[in-house]
Design a protein around this motif. Structure first.
Motif, PDB file in Angstrom:
ATOM      1  N   VAL A   1       0.764  -1.078  -0.097  1.00 55.58           N
ATOM      2  CA  VAL A   1      -0.020  -0.037   0.049  1.00 55.58           C
ATOM      3  C   VAL A   1       0.963   1.106  -0.055  1.00 55.58           C
ATOM      4  O   VAL A   1       0.759   2.335  -0.607  1.00 55.58           O
ATOM      5  N   PHE A   2       2.019   1.071   0.769  1.00 55.74           N
ATOM      6  CA  PHE A   2       2.767   2.384   0.862  1.00 55.74           C
ATOM      7  C   PHE A   2       3.663   2.687  -0.727  1.00 55.74           C
ATOM      8  O   PHE A   2       3.532   3.831  -1.043  1.00 55.74           O
ATOM      9  N   ASP A   3       4.021   1.423  -1.376  1.00 53.27           N
ATOM     10  CA  ASP A   3       4.421   1.992  -2.749  1.00 53.27           C
ATOM     11  C   ASP A   3       3.533   2.405  -3.644  1.00 53.27           C
ATOM     12  O   ASP A   3       3.786   3.258  -4.314  1.00 53.27           O
ATOM     13  N   GLN A   4       2.201   1.903  -3.563  1.00 53.16           N
ATOM     14  CA  GLN A   4       1.225   2.342  -4.374  1.00 53.16           C
ATOM     15  C   GLN A   4       0.973   3.866  -4.062  1.00 53.16           C
ATOM     16  O   GLN A   4       0.744   4.578  -5.136  1.00 53.16           O
ATOM     17  N   GLU A   5       0.737   4.337  -2.903  1.00 56.17           N
ATOM     18  CA  GLU A   5       0.659   5.510  -2.623  1.00 56.17           C
ATOM     19  C   GLU A   5       1.449   6.513  -2.936  1.00 56.17           C
ATOM     20  O   GLU A   5       1.352   7.594  -3.258  1.00 56.17           O
ATOM     21  N   LEU A   6       2.723   6.073  -2.571  1.00 52.32           N
ATOM     22  CA  LEU A   6       4.124   6.883  -2.849  1.00 52.32           C
ATOM     23  C   LEU A   6       4.156   7.346  -4.438  1.00 52.32           C
ATOM     24  O   LEU A   6       4.352   8.237  -4.711  1.00 52.32           O
TER      25      LEU A   6
ATOM     26  N   GLY B   1      14.454  10.407   5.141  1.00 51.40           N
ATOM     27  CA  GLY B   1      13.913   9.488   4.449  1.00 51.40           C
ATOM     28  C   GLY B   1      12.856  10.095   3.615  1.00 51.40           C
ATOM     29  O   GLY B   1      12.557   9.600   2.635  1.00 51.40           O
ATOM     30  N   VAL B   2      12.022  10.946   4.075  1.00 49.65           N
ATOM     31  CA  VAL B   2      11.220  11.791   3.125  1.00 49.65           C
ATOM     32  C   VAL B   2      11.792  12.817   2.254  1.00 49.65           C
ATOM     33  O   VAL B   2      11.027  12.695   1.248  1.00 49.65           O
ATOM     34  N   ILE B   3      12.983  13.319   2.318  1.00 44.17           N
ATOM     35  CA  ILE B   3      13.655  13.875   1.576  1.00 44.17           C
ATOM     36  C   ILE B   3      14.030  13.162   0.382  1.00 44.17           C
ATOM     37  O   ILE B   3      13.900  13.454  -0.931  1.00 44.17           O
ATOM     38  N   LYS B   4      14.515  11.855   0.699  1.00 43.58           N
ATOM     39  CA  LYS B   4      14.602  11.199  -0.231  1.00 43.58           C
ATOM     40  C   LYS B   4      13.639  10.691  -1.341  1.00 43.58           C
ATOM     41  O   LYS B   4      13.726  10.519  -2.409  1.00 43.58           O
ATOM     42  N   ARG B   5      12.437  10.338  -0.610  1.00 47.77           N
ATOM     43  CA  ARG B   5      11.271  10.105  -1.463  1.00 47.77           C
ATOM     44  C   ARG B   5      10.747  11.147  -2.238  1.00 47.77           C
ATOM     45  O   ARG B   5       9.872  11.137  -3.388  1.00 47.77           O
ATOM     46  N   ILE B   6      10.862  12.600  -1.852  1.00 51.25           N
ATOM     47  CA  ILE B   6      10.443  13.658  -2.470  1.00 51.25           C
ATOM     48  C   ILE B   6      11.418  13.622  -3.737  1.00 51.25           C
ATOM     49  O   ILE B   6      10.786  13.997  -4.723  1.00 51.25           O
TER      50      ILE B   6
ATOM     51  N   GLU C   1      13.149  11.529  -5.259  1.00 47.60           N
ATOM     52  CA  GLU C   1      13.397  10.104  -6.303  1.00 47.60           C
ATOM     53  C   GLU C   1      13.120  10.270  -7.587  1.00 47.60           C
ATOM     54  O   GLU C   1      13.784   9.787  -8.587  1.00 47.60           O
ATOM     55  N   ARG C   2      11.954  11.188  -7.914  1.00 44.04           N
ATOM     56  CA  ARG C   2      11.407  10.919  -9.245  1.00 44.04           C
ATOM     57  C   ARG C   2      11.212  12.523  -9.933  1.00 44.04           C
ATOM     58  O   ARG C   2      10.901  12.641 -11.146  1.00 44.04           O
TER      59      ARG C   2
ATOM     60  N   PHE D   1      13.939  20.345  -7.574  1.00 42.77           N
ATOM     61  CA  PHE D   1      13.995  20.337  -6.101  1.00 42.77           C
ATOM     62  C   PHE D   1      15.580  19.742  -5.526  1.00 42.77           C
ATOM     63  O   PHE D   1      15.853  18.875  -5.930  1.00 42.77           O
ATOM     64  N   ARG D   2      15.838  20.926  -5.035  1.00 42.34           N
ATOM     65  CA  ARG D   2      17.422  20.949  -4.519  1.00 42.34           C
ATOM     66  C   ARG D   2      17.677  20.703  -3.304  1.00 42.34           C
ATOM     67  O   ARG D   2      16.840  21.523  -2.420  1.00 42.34           O
ATOM     68  N   VAL D   3      18.139  19.811  -2.679  1.00 39.39           N
ATOM     69  CA  VAL D   3      18.647  19.367  -1.258  1.00 39.39           C
ATOM     70  C   VAL D   3      19.800  20.090  -0.570  1.00 39.39           C
ATOM     71  O   VAL D   3      20.903  20.111  -1.313  1.00 39.39           O
TER      72      VAL D   3
END
Length: 278
Positions: free
Chosen positions: A27-32, A67-72, A74-75, A81-83
């Motif tokens: 479910v997490f992967d689908q929503e992400l 972890g959330v920065i990585k998911r933001i 990724e794509r 989107f610069r870290v």
């Protein structure tokens, strides 16, 4: 149709409290994927409208900011989107005006800067660990609201997230980092001090929230004991703060390859090749 009308997010903390059951990996992967698709739409809007935004990620150590920065990111494009994850200040930077090293990383039009820690270090680790004077600390708390108001007045959006975890979850994550060789790099002396000084940090963060949560730059709490739920809630909320439409995309035509000129090799030749171990 506006994204905000398509998918109004639920309150992250309330949803987490009402539904403690963990989200499955499926479910997490689908929503992400759905949220990351929306981030791609958002980046087109940011580029077209030349939006300038700063997203600040603060919170407890081991709360999942990275972890959330990585998911933001990724794509999406690293040009949009610069870290920003700054190291400890150099001797030269210590003599500068405090916000100076952060300002050089502020966005231009069409950029969203994701600050993994920010100028709020002064209200957290610097205060607790005595890395700044009492006068510097008090001056920061007094002036940062007007500093941020000036930035907002000049067209820079500022979004501030605080990732909050319980003592039990923080300890569990620290112990996993101790046991896993691939996570050892995540442990630092400051992490150990944050564990030992939990209540000192609690007092410092409470003072920070009271002094710097303003109408133009509010703090948003992310309850992060459940990493998957925290990541989804944070990205969903971030998207909800921008009024954008789904972008129409027309694939370009590839056309025909140009003919090979005489003397052009059929394939590239290399002196060295990585061996096929796998």
């Amino acid at each position: 149709m506006s994204k905000n009308n398509r998918n109004k997010p639920k309150d992250a903390a309330t949803k987490s409290d009402q539904n403690p059951k963990k989200i499955s990996r499926k479910v997490f992967d689908q929503e992400l994927i759905k949220l990351q698709t929306e981030l791609c739409h958002l980046q087109e809007h940011v580029g077209e409208e030349k939006i300038k935004a700063i997203v600040i990620f603060e919170g407890r150590d081991a709360a999942g900011k990275g972890g959330v920065i990585k998911r933001i990111t990724e794509r999406v494009s690293p040009r949009v989107f610069r870290v920003v994850a700054l190291p400890a200040p150099s001797d030269r930077e210590k003599t500068q005006w405090y916000p100076q090293r952060y300002i050089r990383n502020f966005p231009a039009g069409g950029e969203i800067m994701l600050f993994d820690r920010s100028w709020y270090n002064r209200a957290g680790v610097e205060q607790v660990m005595d890395f700044c004077t009492k006068a510097e600390y008090e001056n920061f708390l007094r002036t940062v609201p007007s500093f941020e108001k000036e930035l907002v007045g000049n067209g820079i959006r500022i979004i501030k997230y605080f990732f909050d975890v319980s003592q039990e979850v923080q300890e569990e994550r620290f112990r996993k980092r101790m046991e896993d060789p691939m996570r050892h790099w995540k442990l630092s002396p400051m992490d150990m001090e944050s564990y030992r000084r939990w209540w000192d940090y609690t007092a410092a963060y409470q003072r920070m929230l009271e002094a710097t949560d303003t109408p133009h730059c509010p703090w948003y709490r992310i309850q992060a004991d459940d990493k998957r739920r925290a990541r989804l809630n944070c990205i969903s909320h971030l998207l909800s703060l921008f009024d954008y439409d789904q972008q129409d995309w027309k694939p370009p035509k590839l056309g025909k390859r140009k003919a090979k000129k005489p003397g052009t090799p059929e394939e590239l030749t290399f002196k060295h090749t990585v061996p096929s171990v796998y």
